[in-house]
Write a protein that holds these residues in place. Structure first.
Motif, PDB file in Angstrom:
ATOM      1  N   ALA A  37      -1.720   5.490   0.431  1.00 32.23           N
ATOM      2  CA  ALA A  37      -1.979   4.523  -0.634  1.00 32.23           C
ATOM      3  C   ALA A  37      -1.086   3.293  -0.475  1.00 32.23           C
ATOM      4  N   LEU A  38       0.158   3.521  -0.071  1.00 34.53           N
ATOM      5  CA  LEU A  38       1.078   2.396   0.101  1.00 34.53           C
ATOM      6  C   LEU A  38       0.605   1.494   1.242  1.00 34.53           C
ATOM      7  N   THR A  39       0.188   2.114   2.341  1.00 33.10           N
ATOM      8  CA  THR A  39      -0.289   1.333   3.478  1.00 33.10           C
ATOM      9  C   THR A  39      -1.527   0.529   3.087  1.00 33.10           C
ATOM     10  N   LEU A  40      -2.471   1.225   2.460  1.00 30.24           N
ATOM     11  CA  LEU A  40      -3.716   0.542   2.096  1.00 30.24           C
ATOM     12  C   LEU A  40      -3.435  -0.596   1.119  1.00 30.24           C
ATOM     13  N   SER A  41      -2.564  -0.338   0.139  1.00 33.97           N
ATOM     14  CA  SER A  41      -2.317  -1.391  -0.847  1.00 33.97           C
ATOM     15  C   SER A  41      -1.593  -2.568  -0.196  1.00 33.97           C
ATOM     16  N   THR A  42      -0.732  -2.291   0.775  1.00 32.05           N
ATOM     17  CA  THR A  42      -0.061  -3.394   1.481  1.00 32.05           C
ATOM     18  C   THR A  42      -1.070  -4.199   2.284  1.00 32.05           C
ATOM     19  N   LEU A  43      -1.938  -3.473   2.988  1.00 30.30           N
ATOM     20  CA  LEU A  43      -2.930  -4.161   3.833  1.00 30.30           C
ATOM     21  C   LEU A  43      -3.864  -5.033   3.005  1.00 30.30           C
ATOM     22  N   ILE A  44      -4.158  -4.601   1.789  1.00 35.27           N
ATOM     23  CA  ILE A  44      -5.052  -5.398   0.948  1.00 35.27           C
ATOM     24  C   ILE A  44      -4.254  -6.431   0.150  1.00 35.27           C
ATOM     25  N   GLY A  45      -3.153  -5.993  -0.429  1.00 36.19           N
ATOM     26  CA  GLY A  45      -2.426  -6.831  -1.389  1.00 36.19           C
ATOM     27  C   GLY A  45      -1.751  -8.035  -0.767  1.00 36.19           C
ATOM     28  N   LEU A  46      -1.022  -7.805   0.319  1.00 32.50           N
ATOM     29  CA  LEU A  46      -0.250  -8.916   0.884  1.00 32.50           C
ATOM     30  C   LEU A  46      -1.128 -10.057   1.391  1.00 32.50           C
ATOM     31  N   THR A  56      -7.946 -18.798  -7.622  1.00 31.78           N
ATOM     32  CA  THR A  56      -8.466 -18.346  -8.920  1.00 31.78           C
ATOM     33  C   THR A  56      -9.199 -17.011  -8.756  1.00 31.78           C
ATOM     34  N   LEU A  57     -10.074 -16.957  -7.742  1.00 32.05           N
ATOM     35  CA  LEU A  57     -10.845 -15.730  -7.517  1.00 32.05           C
ATOM     36  C   LEU A  57      -9.919 -14.547  -7.225  1.00 32.05           C
ATOM     37  N   ALA A  58      -8.963 -14.799  -6.337  1.00 32.25           N
ATOM     38  CA  ALA A  58      -8.048 -13.713  -5.973  1.00 32.25           C
ATOM     39  C   ALA A  58      -7.283 -13.220  -7.190  1.00 32.25           C
ATOM     40  N   MET A  59      -6.841 -14.140  -8.029  1.00 31.53           N
ATOM     41  CA  MET A  59      -6.052 -13.720  -9.181  1.00 31.53           C
ATOM     42  C   MET A  59      -6.902 -13.038 -10.248  1.00 31.53           C
ATOM     43  N   ILE A  60      -8.158 -13.454 -10.361  1.00 32.40           N
ATOM     44  CA  ILE A  60      -9.050 -12.746 -11.299  1.00 32.40           C
ATOM     45  C   ILE A  60      -9.226 -11.301 -10.816  1.00 32.40           C
ATOM     46  N   LEU A  61      -9.468 -11.170  -9.509  1.00 29.90           N
ATOM     47  CA  LEU A  61      -9.618  -9.830  -8.931  1.00 29.90           C
ATOM     48  C   LEU A  61      -8.369  -8.987  -9.180  1.00 29.90           C
ATOM     49  N   ALA A  62      -7.220  -9.604  -8.956  1.00 30.24           N
ATOM     50  CA  ALA A  62      -5.969  -8.873  -9.136  1.00 30.24           C
ATOM     51  C   ALA A  62      -5.814  -8.447 -10.589  1.00 30.24           C
ATOM     52  N   GLN A  63      -6.172  -9.335 -11.495  1.00 32.29           N
ATOM     53  CA  GLN A  63      -6.051  -9.014 -12.919  1.00 32.29           C
ATOM     54  C   GLN A  63      -6.931  -7.808 -13.263  1.00 32.29           C
ATOM     55  N   VAL A  64      -8.161  -7.847 -12.726  1.00 30.10           N
ATOM     56  CA  VAL A  64      -9.074  -6.724 -12.960  1.00 30.10           C
ATOM     57  C   VAL A  64      -8.489  -5.437 -12.377  1.00 30.10           C
ATOM     58  N   GLY A  65      -7.934  -5.566 -11.172  1.00 33.48           N
ATOM     59  CA  GLY A  65      -7.356  -4.398 -10.506  1.00 33.48           C
ATOM     60  C   GLY A  65      -6.222  -3.789 -11.314  1.00 33.48           C
ATOM     61  N   ILE A  66      -5.429  -4.643 -11.937  1.00 31.76           N
ATOM     62  CA  ILE A  66      -4.304  -4.131 -12.734  1.00 31.76           C
ATOM     63  C   ILE A  66      -4.818  -3.505 -14.030  1.00 31.76           C
ATOM     64  N   ALA A 100      -0.417  -8.149  -4.700  1.00 27.43           N
ATOM     65  CA  ALA A 100      -0.994  -9.477  -4.466  1.00 27.43           C
ATOM     66  C   ALA A 100      -0.365 -10.497  -5.414  1.00 27.43           C
ATOM     67  N   ARG A 101      -0.223 -10.114  -6.656  1.00 27.14           N
ATOM     68  CA  ARG A 101       0.349 -11.056  -7.637  1.00 27.14           C
ATOM     69  C   ARG A 101       1.811 -11.359  -7.325  1.00 27.14           C
ATOM     70  N   VAL A 102       2.575 -10.299  -7.001  1.00 29.38           N
ATOM     71  CA  VAL A 102       3.994 -10.511  -6.705  1.00 29.38           C
ATOM     72  C   VAL A 102       4.156 -11.370  -5.455  1.00 29.38           C
ATOM     73  N   MET A 103       3.342 -11.054  -4.457  1.00 23.16           N
ATOM     74  CA  MET A 103       3.409 -11.809  -3.200  1.00 23.16           C
ATOM     75  C   MET A 103       3.096 -13.275  -3.444  1.00 23.16           C
ATOM     76  N   ARG A 104       2.041 -13.528  -4.220  1.00 23.63           N
ATOM     77  CA  ARG A 104       1.639 -14.913  -4.479  1.00 23.63           C
ATOM     78  C   ARG A 104       2.758 -15.670  -5.197  1.00 23.63           C
ATOM     79  N   LEU A 113      -5.787   0.653  -4.963  1.00 20.64           N
ATOM     80  CA  LEU A 113      -6.304  -0.620  -5.465  1.00 20.64           C
ATOM     81  C   LEU A 113      -5.453  -1.224  -6.582  1.00 20.64           C
ATOM     82  N   PRO A 114      -5.096  -0.463  -7.612  1.00 21.27           N
ATOM     83  CA  PRO A 114      -4.246  -1.075  -8.646  1.00 21.27           C
ATOM     84  C   PRO A 114      -2.894  -1.540  -8.073  1.00 21.27           C
ATOM     85  N   GLN A 115      -2.357  -0.763  -7.124  1.00 24.01           N
ATOM     86  CA  GLN A 115      -1.078  -1.153  -6.513  1.00 24.01           C
ATOM     87  C   GLN A 115      -1.261  -2.426  -5.696  1.00 24.01           C
TER      88      GLN A 115
END
Lengths: 495, 320
Positions: B105-114, B130-140, B197-201, B190-192
């Motif tokens: 899960a950590l690997t997958l979330s890193t590969l997607i999130g970063l 905007t799109l990425a952050m909307i997605l991230a918000q939904v994911g959280i 993604a948000r922290v990285m951004r 996915l939630p991770q």
């Protein structure tokens, strides 16, 4: 609709091509879902029903066994005689039987089993079964004589329970992790937290099992249980955990829902030694305020049989006492006023984790509010329940299903957590325990039931149902559970 | 660097000892008798007493604490009350599931999130961001157990591509074992990933305003050259902290997802041990988890020092 079907078919074909299909119903292989995982696998050293549900009648056998109607049948003892005074039992043992580890079974194993269970340091959860025994003697390798202090009507039933299965001195200490019995299935492996695998015992001398392999899969979450059934990951649940989902399976031809009964009298446990519940008028008022059917419908989605006393309705001795305290709000209020509580009172209501308790508790609280009793609902875990309610008796009301068969005798013990102390009742139970004559036993059992209903010792709610969900092609599962266990001997695929 | 590590290791040892004492005595006041739990309400009192003696529960709390501690020093986590098996063995079996689950899960979330975080930062204020952050918000916002249930319905019940749950040991059928973990890994990752993604951004956006980036741009680097050569490495510090915390959560905090997929993970071991009052399992397992979290944090600290030499220097100064 057609499109959806096509998509599903395509995906199935896709899955099949990749060899990914997860459902493979081999005709000699069964996977049974269970909600609780047993803590260990030795039925002679623990009360958890889950232990018996895996190993009883499958891995281990007793001298007698209980069949699906609750009747006593021969097992490792092929026949027996009882002396005229009813205190000496002579058992003729099955010959040529060996334990799964290859050691042979004879009278010495019976001797060992009973001495171990009776010993001072015994940790048998039903040590009471062995209390009346005064001596166990091996007459010869195929004959055992057991003497009991006084005649006892249910002795043969008791020694047919999981707590009295025959174990061997060579393997007894390791049975918790590696159970070795004489049954039609052998223990193969236990993947902790996940499943127990059994395989057919090729050397079994009795009627062999149909299945070559049986796997018990532990799924505690009701949603997961439903998905596992729908996805074909398990072939059935002897007792499906979510009554609300049963309609889905009833409507689907791939499944059969088997309604049966358990030995679980679900009661509103009442602290009879604590004011105001020590006043019979208060307890009667509560009994008048209960609407059993509403509780069964609301908490159990209609699965369950109302009871009027602490006795299983399917038992031949059952006395229908549902009418003792009919629902009568005004009458209940009058009784409360007479007892000195015209405005009602406040009390606590400790609810253990099962659904029947948590959901049932809310409905009961609403019903008792109608007569002015305000209940504070307190959710407790089993560990805390055992401490607060059972041990220190620091409670007003609780809900528990008492699952032991024929357990009306618990009311004769004033130290039991209801703290019900009635010498007349105690005398009846004492007499019942030493009576072997069927007609007299029935008379006494009925008298005992009437006293409990009349005294409204506890609120008698319903008999817990057993709702099995099975693959439609399976047959031979027990609809009822007269003892804790999932006897898989007769289970087979019909396709 | 070595002085820095040594100081941290001493801190780790003290933390563990204090944790052990807290865990032991806090659980000791929990109401409920394990022996009574195991033998049930119809057991006779002398049978319960016999079992208490057998389990060593008749001794005083201090005696039991030192017996436990002494065992720990020898690498013995004790024998489970209810299962009568060594806790080490119970945990080892559960780690077969929990470790690959957490790492996956950590690997997958890193590969997607970063990458999403970096792309969003690169396109700050534009549509991609905007799109990425909307997605991230939904994911959280989506609870992972609910997402897990949807995955089961789609991929296990309807299409039957993956098993709906359960786990077979790796030695039995490695392919099936791996397949059993696919859906849980996705549900956990996915939630991770959304959080990462948000922290990285945010972190990257901050870094991009730093003086050294302006210098880099002034040297003639393009925006994306500056991001990749100087920005990302510096923006990783807060992301590493979050990843350390996430790993700790993923090892033992996944009980709800374990329940949905009926996986025999560590979370369920501890949960069932708590309700059975199998205190020895609870204590030892929690202590091991505390040790793991401390270890992960230790590694994160070292990684900090590796990524940012200033931290190393700071450690050296306080030594001298």
């Amino acid at each position: 609709m057609q499109i959806i079907e096509k998509t599903v078919k395509k995906s199935l074909a896709f899955a099949a091509v990749l060899g990914l299909s997860t459902f493979s119903a081999f005709a000699s292989d069964i996977r049974v879902g269970m909600v609780l995982e047993p803590p260990h696998l030795d039925p002679t050293a623990g009360a958890a029903a889950a232990i018996d549900e895996v190993v009883y009648a499958n891995v281990f056998e007793g001298l007698t066994r209980i069949d699906q109607n609750g009747a006593v049948q021969p097992s490792l003892a092929t026949s027996w005689t009882i002396s005229n005074d009813g205190t000496t039992y002579t058992f003729n043992l099955k010959q040529g039987v060996s334990f799964h580890d290859g050691t042979s079974f004879d009278a010495d194993d019976v001797l060992f089993t009973f001495e171990r269970a009776r010993a001072e340091d015994s940790t048998n959860a039903q040590k009471g079964i062995f209390a009346p025994i005064t001596s166990v003697t091996a007459i010869d390798p195929a004959t055992v004589e057991i003497k009991i202090a006084q005649p006892q009507g249910d002795f043969l039933f008791n020694i047919g329970r999981g707590d009295a299965v025959i174990v061997a001195p060579e393997s007894a200490e390791k049975n918790q992790s590696n159970p070795v019995g004489t049954g039609p299935f052998k223990f193969v492996r236990w993947d902790q937290g996940s499943r127990v695998i059994l395989e057919k015992n090729a050397d079994y001398t009795g009627t062999p099992a149909h299945m070559n392999k049986a796997t018990f899969v532990f799924i505690s979450d009701p949603n997961a249980a439903q998905n596992a059934m729908l996805a074909g990951d398990v072939d059935g649940f002897a007792n499906f955990p979510a009554p609300e989902s049963l309609a889905i399976f009833e409507a689907d031809p791939r499944y059969q829902v088997v309604r049966g009964s358990t030995e679980g009298e679900t009661i509103l446990s009442t602290n009879n030694a604590k004011a105001p519940f020590d006043d019979v008028r208060v307890r009667k008022a509560i009994a008048h305020a209960l609407d059993r059917q509403a509780i069964i419908d609301g908490a159990m989605f209609g699965y369950g049989t109302p009871i009027g006393t602490h006795f299983a309705p399917h038992h031949p001795y059952y006395e229908d006492l549902l009418g003792t305290h009919p629902r009568d709000i005004e009458g209940a209020k009058a009784l409360l006023a007479e007892a000195g509580y015209p405005e009602g009172f406040k009390a606590t209501f400790k609810l253990p984790p099962p659904t029947y308790a948590r959901r049932g508790g809310q409905i009961i609280a609403a019903q008792l509010r109608e007569i002015g009793i305000e209940l504070e609902l307190i959710n407790v875990e089993w560990g805390q329940w055992l401490e607060d309610v059972f041990k220190t008796k620091n409670y007003d009301l609780s809900i528990v299903s008492h699952v032991e068969p024929f357990d009306i005798g618990i009311y004769a013990n004033p130290g039991y957590y209801f703290q019900y102390d009635n010498v007349v009742f105690q005398a009846i139970i004492e007499k019942l325990n030493v009576t072997a004559d069927e007609a007299k036993r029935e008379q006494l059992a009925r008298a005992a039931q009437r006293i409990l209903a009349e005294d409204a010792v506890n609120g008698y709610l319903f008999q817990l149902a057993k709702t099995g969900v099975w693959n439609a092609n399976l047959e031979g599962m027990w609809p009822n559970s007269p003892v804790e266990g999932n006897d898989l001997t007769a289970v087979r695929w019909t396709n | 660097m070595i002085g820095f590590a040594a100081k941290r290791i001493f801190g780790v040892a003290v933390t563990l000892l204090v944790a052990a004492a807290i865990i032991f005595f806090l659980l000791d006041i929990l109401p409920g008798d394990p022996a009574r739990f195991m033998l049930g309400i119809n057991a006779t009192d002398d049978a319960v007493a016999a079992l208490r003696t057998e389990l060593g529960l008749d001794q005083s709390a201090f005696n039991r604490f030192f017996i436990w501690l002494f065992g720990l020093f020898q690498g013995d986590l004790g024998i489970s009350f209810s299962q009568r098996m060594p806790v080490t063995q119970l945990m080892a079996e559960r780690l077969q599931v929990s470790l690959p689950l957490a790492l996956g899960a950590l690997t997958l979330s890193t590969l997607i999130g970063l990458p999403i975080g970096i792309i969003a930062a690169q396109n700050r204020g534009k549509l991609g961001d905007t799109l990425a952050m909307i997605l991230a918000q939904v994911g959280i916002a989506i609870p992972n157990f609910w997402f897990a249930m949807l995955l089961v319905l789609a991929f296990a019940v309807t299409w039957r591509i993956f098993p709906p749950g359960g786990f077979v040991p790796w030695s039995d059928d490695p392919l099936l074992a791996a397949r059993s973990l696919v859906l849980p890994i996705i549900a956990l990752a996915l939630p991770q990933a959304a959080i990462l993604a948000r922290v990285m951004r945010t972190s990257l956006v901050d870094v991009m305003q730093a003086d050294f980036i302006r210098t880099a741009r002034a040297k003639g680097l393009t925006q994306s050259q500056a991001i990749w050569r100087h920005g990302v490495r510096n923006a990783l510090l807060p992301v590493l902290t979050i990843m350390g915390l996430q790993f700790a959560f993923l090892i033992a905090g996944t009980i709800i997802v374990e329940n949905v997929f009926y996986l025999p993970g560590l979370g369920r071991l501890i949960f069932s041990a708590i309700s059975a009052r199998d205190l020895i399992v609870v204590r030892s397992a929690i202590l091991v988890l505390v040790a793991m979290v401390i270890l992960v944090m230790f590694i994160v600290d070292l990684a900090y020092a590796f990524v940012d030499p200033r931290i190393r220097a700071g450690g050296g100064r306080s030594d001298g």
